[in-house]
Scaffold this motif. Structure first.
Motif, PDB file in Angstrom:
ATOM      1  N   ASN A  28       0.409  -1.463  -0.019  1.00 46.84           N
ATOM      2  CA  ASN A  28      -0.122  -0.379   0.312  1.00 46.84           C
ATOM      3  C   ASN A  28       1.020   1.394   0.450  1.00 46.84           C
ATOM      4  OD1 ASN A  28      -2.438  -0.908  -0.100  1.00 46.84           O
ATOM      5  ND2 ASN A  28      -2.779  -1.604   2.010  1.00 46.84           N
ATOM      6  N   GLY A  29       2.088   1.161   0.731  1.00 48.97           N
ATOM      7  CA  GLY A  29       2.126   2.540   1.046  1.00 48.97           C
ATOM      8  C   GLY A  29       3.261   2.127  -0.798  1.00 48.97           C
ATOM      9  N   ALA A  30       3.629   1.682  -0.523  1.00 53.82           N
ATOM     10  CA  ALA A  30       4.605   1.863  -2.419  1.00 53.82           C
ATOM     11  C   ALA A  30       3.494   1.814  -3.511  1.00 53.82           C
ATOM     12  CB  ALA A  30       5.432   0.688  -2.925  1.00 53.82           C
ATOM     13  N   ALA A  31       2.176   1.696  -3.297  1.00 51.01           N
ATOM     14  CA  ALA A  31       1.488   1.798  -4.232  1.00 51.01           C
ATOM     15  C   ALA A  31       0.752   3.955  -4.189  1.00 51.01           C
ATOM     16  CB  ALA A  31       0.235   1.221  -4.033  1.00 51.01           C
ATOM     17  N   MET A  32       0.396   3.224  -3.027  1.00 47.36           N
ATOM     18  CA  MET A  32       0.186   5.722  -2.496  1.00 47.36           C
ATOM     19  C   MET A  32       1.352   6.148  -3.253  1.00 47.36           C
ATOM     20  SD  MET A  32      -1.213   5.515   1.170  1.00 47.36           S
ATOM     21  CE  MET A  32      -2.531   4.101   1.428  1.00 47.36           C
ATOM     22  N   THR A  33       2.544   5.732  -2.683  1.00 47.90           N
ATOM     23  CA  THR A  33       4.108   6.679  -2.405  1.00 47.90           C
ATOM     24  C   THR A  33       3.660   6.906  -4.769  1.00 47.90           C
ATOM     25  OG1 THR A  33       5.049   6.177  -1.225  1.00 47.90           O
ATOM     26  CG2 THR A  33       6.797   7.134  -2.668  1.00 47.90           C
ATOM     27  N   ALA A  34       4.101   5.743  -5.043  1.00 43.89           N
ATOM     28  CA  ALA A  34       4.401   6.270  -6.633  1.00 43.89           C
ATOM     29  C   ALA A  34       3.250   6.971  -7.143  1.00 43.89           C
ATOM     30  CB  ALA A  34       4.363   4.041  -7.196  1.00 43.89           C
ATOM     31  N   ASN A  35       2.399   6.545  -7.059  1.00 44.26           N
ATOM     32  CA  ASN A  35       0.568   6.963  -7.408  1.00 44.26           C
ATOM     33  C   ASN A  35       0.744   8.071  -6.925  1.00 44.26           C
ATOM     34  OD1 ASN A  35      -0.778   5.124  -9.563  1.00 44.26           O
ATOM     35  ND2 ASN A  35      -1.524   4.514  -6.965  1.00 44.26           N
ATOM     36  N   LYS A  36       1.802   8.982  -6.879  1.00 43.72           N
ATOM     37  CA  LYS A  36       2.043  11.173  -6.955  1.00 43.72           C
ATOM     38  C   LYS A  36       1.990  11.903  -7.931  1.00 43.72           C
ATOM     39  CE  LYS A  36       0.517  10.618  -2.779  1.00 43.72           C
ATOM     40  NZ  LYS A  36      -0.512  11.220  -1.851  1.00 43.72           N
ATOM     41  N   TYR A  37       3.374  10.139  -9.086  1.00 45.83           N
ATOM     42  CA  TYR A  37       3.187  11.213  -9.991  1.00 45.83           C
ATOM     43  C   TYR A  37       2.157  10.903 -11.154  1.00 45.83           C
ATOM     44  CZ  TYR A  37       7.883  10.982  -7.422  1.00 45.83           C
ATOM     45  OH  TYR A  37       8.822  10.923  -7.152  1.00 45.83           O
ATOM     46  N   LYS A  38       2.752  11.926 -12.098  1.00 50.08           N
ATOM     47  CA  LYS A  38       1.084  12.415 -13.158  1.00 50.08           C
ATOM     48  C   LYS A  38       0.876  10.988 -14.094  1.00 50.08           C
ATOM     49  CE  LYS A  38      -1.175  15.150 -16.565  1.00 50.08           C
ATOM     50  NZ  LYS A  38      -2.254  15.632 -15.800  1.00 50.08           N
ATOM     51  N   LYS A  39       1.950  10.167 -14.673  1.00 51.36           N
ATOM     52  CA  LYS A  39       1.678   9.090 -15.442  1.00 51.36           C
ATOM     53  C   LYS A  39       1.937   8.134 -15.083  1.00 51.36           C
ATOM     54  CE  LYS A  39       4.332  12.109 -19.325  1.00 51.36           C
ATOM     55  NZ  LYS A  39       4.713  12.625 -19.853  1.00 51.36           N
ATOM     56  N   ILE A  40       1.898   8.157 -13.295  1.00 46.52           N
ATOM     57  CA  ILE A  40       1.693   6.870 -12.785  1.00 46.52           C
ATOM     58  C   ILE A  40       0.475   5.843 -12.405  1.00 46.52           C
ATOM     59  CG2 ILE A  40       2.515   5.738 -11.187  1.00 46.52           C
ATOM     60  CD1 ILE A  40       4.863   5.913 -13.210  1.00 46.52           C
ATOM     61  N   ARG A  41      -0.007   4.523 -12.851  1.00 47.14           N
ATOM     62  CA  ARG A  41      -0.465   3.712 -12.695  1.00 47.14           C
ATOM     63  C   ARG A  41      -0.412   2.885 -12.101  1.00 47.14           C
ATOM     64  NH1 ARG A  41      -1.644   5.730 -17.256  1.00 47.14           N
ATOM     65  NH2 ARG A  41      -0.693   4.187 -17.887  1.00 47.14           N
ATOM     66  N   ALA A  42      -0.084   2.620 -10.482  1.00 47.48           N
ATOM     67  CA  ALA A  42       0.849   1.889 -10.087  1.00 47.48           C
ATOM     68  C   ALA A  42      -0.570   1.373  -9.184  1.00 47.48           C
ATOM     69  CB  ALA A  42       1.325   2.341  -8.358  1.00 47.48           C
ATOM     70  N   ALA A  43      -0.603  -0.723  -9.449  1.00 45.89           N
ATOM     71  CA  ALA A  43      -1.841  -1.167  -8.911  1.00 45.89           C
ATOM     72  C   ALA A  43      -1.102  -1.733  -7.656  1.00 45.89           C
ATOM     73  CB  ALA A  43      -2.374  -1.461  -9.954  1.00 45.89           C
ATOM     74  N   LEU A  44      -1.686  -2.874  -6.985  1.00 43.78           N
ATOM     75  CA  LEU A  44      -1.323  -3.191  -5.724  1.00 43.78           C
ATOM     76  C   LEU A  44      -2.144  -4.857  -5.403  1.00 43.78           C
ATOM     77  CD1 LEU A  44      -0.778  -4.239  -2.542  1.00 43.78           C
ATOM     78  CD2 LEU A  44      -3.129  -3.337  -2.281  1.00 43.78           C
ATOM     79  N   VAL A  45      -1.187  -5.563  -6.007  1.00 49.96           N
ATOM     80  CA  VAL A  45      -1.578  -6.302  -6.502  1.00 49.96           C
ATOM     81  C   VAL A  45      -1.110  -8.092  -5.112  1.00 49.96           C
ATOM     82  CG1 VAL A  45      -1.184  -8.710  -9.236  1.00 49.96           C
ATOM     83  CG2 VAL A  45      -0.913  -5.987  -9.407  1.00 49.96           C
ATOM     84  N   TRP A  46      -2.018  -8.897  -5.809  1.00 50.81           N
ATOM     85  CA  TRP A  46      -1.346  -9.902  -4.783  1.00 50.81           C
ATOM     86  C   TRP A  46      -1.734 -11.201  -5.437  1.00 50.81           C
ATOM     87  CZ3 TRP A  46      -5.710  -6.586  -3.916  1.00 50.81           C
ATOM     88  CH2 TRP A  46      -6.435  -7.016  -4.074  1.00 50.81           C
ATOM     89  N   LYS A  47      -2.588 -11.371  -5.677  1.00 48.73           N
ATOM     90  CA  LYS A  47      -2.971 -12.256  -6.960  1.00 48.73           C
ATOM     91  C   LYS A  47      -3.075 -12.531  -8.030  1.00 48.73           C
ATOM     92  CE  LYS A  47      -7.275 -13.698  -6.233  1.00 48.73           C
ATOM     93  NZ  LYS A  47      -8.713 -14.145  -5.469  1.00 48.73           N
ATOM     94  N   LYS A  48      -3.527 -13.281  -9.290  1.00 49.10           N
ATOM     95  CA  LYS A  48      -2.558 -13.312 -10.691  1.00 49.10           C
ATOM     96  C   LYS A  48      -4.177 -12.568 -11.170  1.00 49.10           C
ATOM     97  CE  LYS A  48      -0.908 -17.507 -10.283  1.00 49.10           C
ATOM     98  NZ  LYS A  48      -0.772 -18.962 -10.883  1.00 49.10           N
ATOM     99  N   GLU A  49      -5.337 -13.062 -10.683  1.00 45.59           N
ATOM    100  CA  GLU A  49      -5.669 -12.390 -11.600  1.00 45.59           C
ATOM    101  C   GLU A  49      -6.279 -11.191 -11.569  1.00 45.59           C
ATOM    102  OE1 GLU A  49      -7.070 -16.920 -10.465  1.00 45.59           O
ATOM    103  OE2 GLU A  49      -6.848 -14.751  -9.203  1.00 45.59           O
ATOM    104  N   ILE A  50      -5.650  -9.970 -10.665  1.00 48.87           N
ATOM    105  CA  ILE A  50      -6.077  -8.530 -10.287  1.00 48.87           C
ATOM    106  C   ILE A  50      -4.327  -8.039 -11.307  1.00 48.87           C
ATOM    107  CG2 ILE A  50      -4.859  -6.754  -8.589  1.00 48.87           C
ATOM    108  CD1 ILE A  50      -7.475  -8.304  -7.619  1.00 48.87           C
ATOM    109  N   ALA A  51      -3.906  -9.309 -11.632  1.00 46.61           N
ATOM    110  CA  ALA A  51      -2.281  -8.109 -12.501  1.00 46.61           C
ATOM    111  C   ALA A  51      -3.158  -8.472 -14.077  1.00 46.61           C
ATOM    112  CB  ALA A  51      -1.443 -10.201 -12.263  1.00 46.61           C
TER     113      ALA A  51
END
Length: 151
Positions: free
Chosen positions: A70-93
């Motif tokens: 979560n913290g990593a995704a929140m940090t990355a998503n501060k950038y305009k062109k970033i779409r960071a997804a929190l993924v923990w299983k294949k279907e989410i990926a």
């Protein structure tokens, strides 16, 4: 294809496994993650450089790892062109790529306990294409700047 990878202390083992797998598959890697054992660090120090490379178009995708993801995704998503997804299983990926055109995958090191599973999740993420169409309209709405402030 260049993949940027960043992790904190909880993701060191997975970072090395993912990195070795991707190198074997012919990917180029920019390792921006923490590399020592037994020392705790702050994830933003390693996630910001990773997100910056993807945001600037200097890396095609990013892989970020922290304890919950979560913290990593929140940090990355501060950038305009970033779409960071929190993924923990294949279907989410799959959905993160097909529907959201995610360009960074955020992995929760404390919740994916199988090395083979995390490699498979990364593989699926990198090999799945964005569907476009109706999803393109939604993607454009993500970074819309609102004229009023949100409190």
């Amino acid at each position: 294809m260049l993949i940027a990878i960043g992790s904190d202390h909880t993701g060191v083992d997975y970072k090395y496994s993912i990195k070795n797998f991707l190198i074997q598959k012919g990917y180029k890697i920019e390792d921006l993650g923490f590399s020592e054992y037994g020392k705790k660090v702050d994830y933003p120090d390693f996630i910001h450089p990773t997100a910056e490379l993807v945001n600037k178009g200097q890396a095609d995708f990013g892989i970020i790892i922290c304890g919950s993801g979560n913290g990593a995704a929140m940090t990355a998503n501060k950038y305009k062109k970033i779409r960071a997804a929190l993924v923990w299983k294949k279907e989410i990926a799959i959905l993160a790529r097909k529907h959201n055109n995610a360009n960074i995958i955020s992995l929760p090191a404390r919740f994916i306990v199988d090395n083979n599973e995390i490699i498979e999740i990364v593989k699926i993420f990198l090999e799945t294409n964005f569907e476009g169409g109706r999803h393109e309209i939604r993607i454009k709405k993500i970074s819309k700047i609102l004229s009023s402030s949100v409190g």
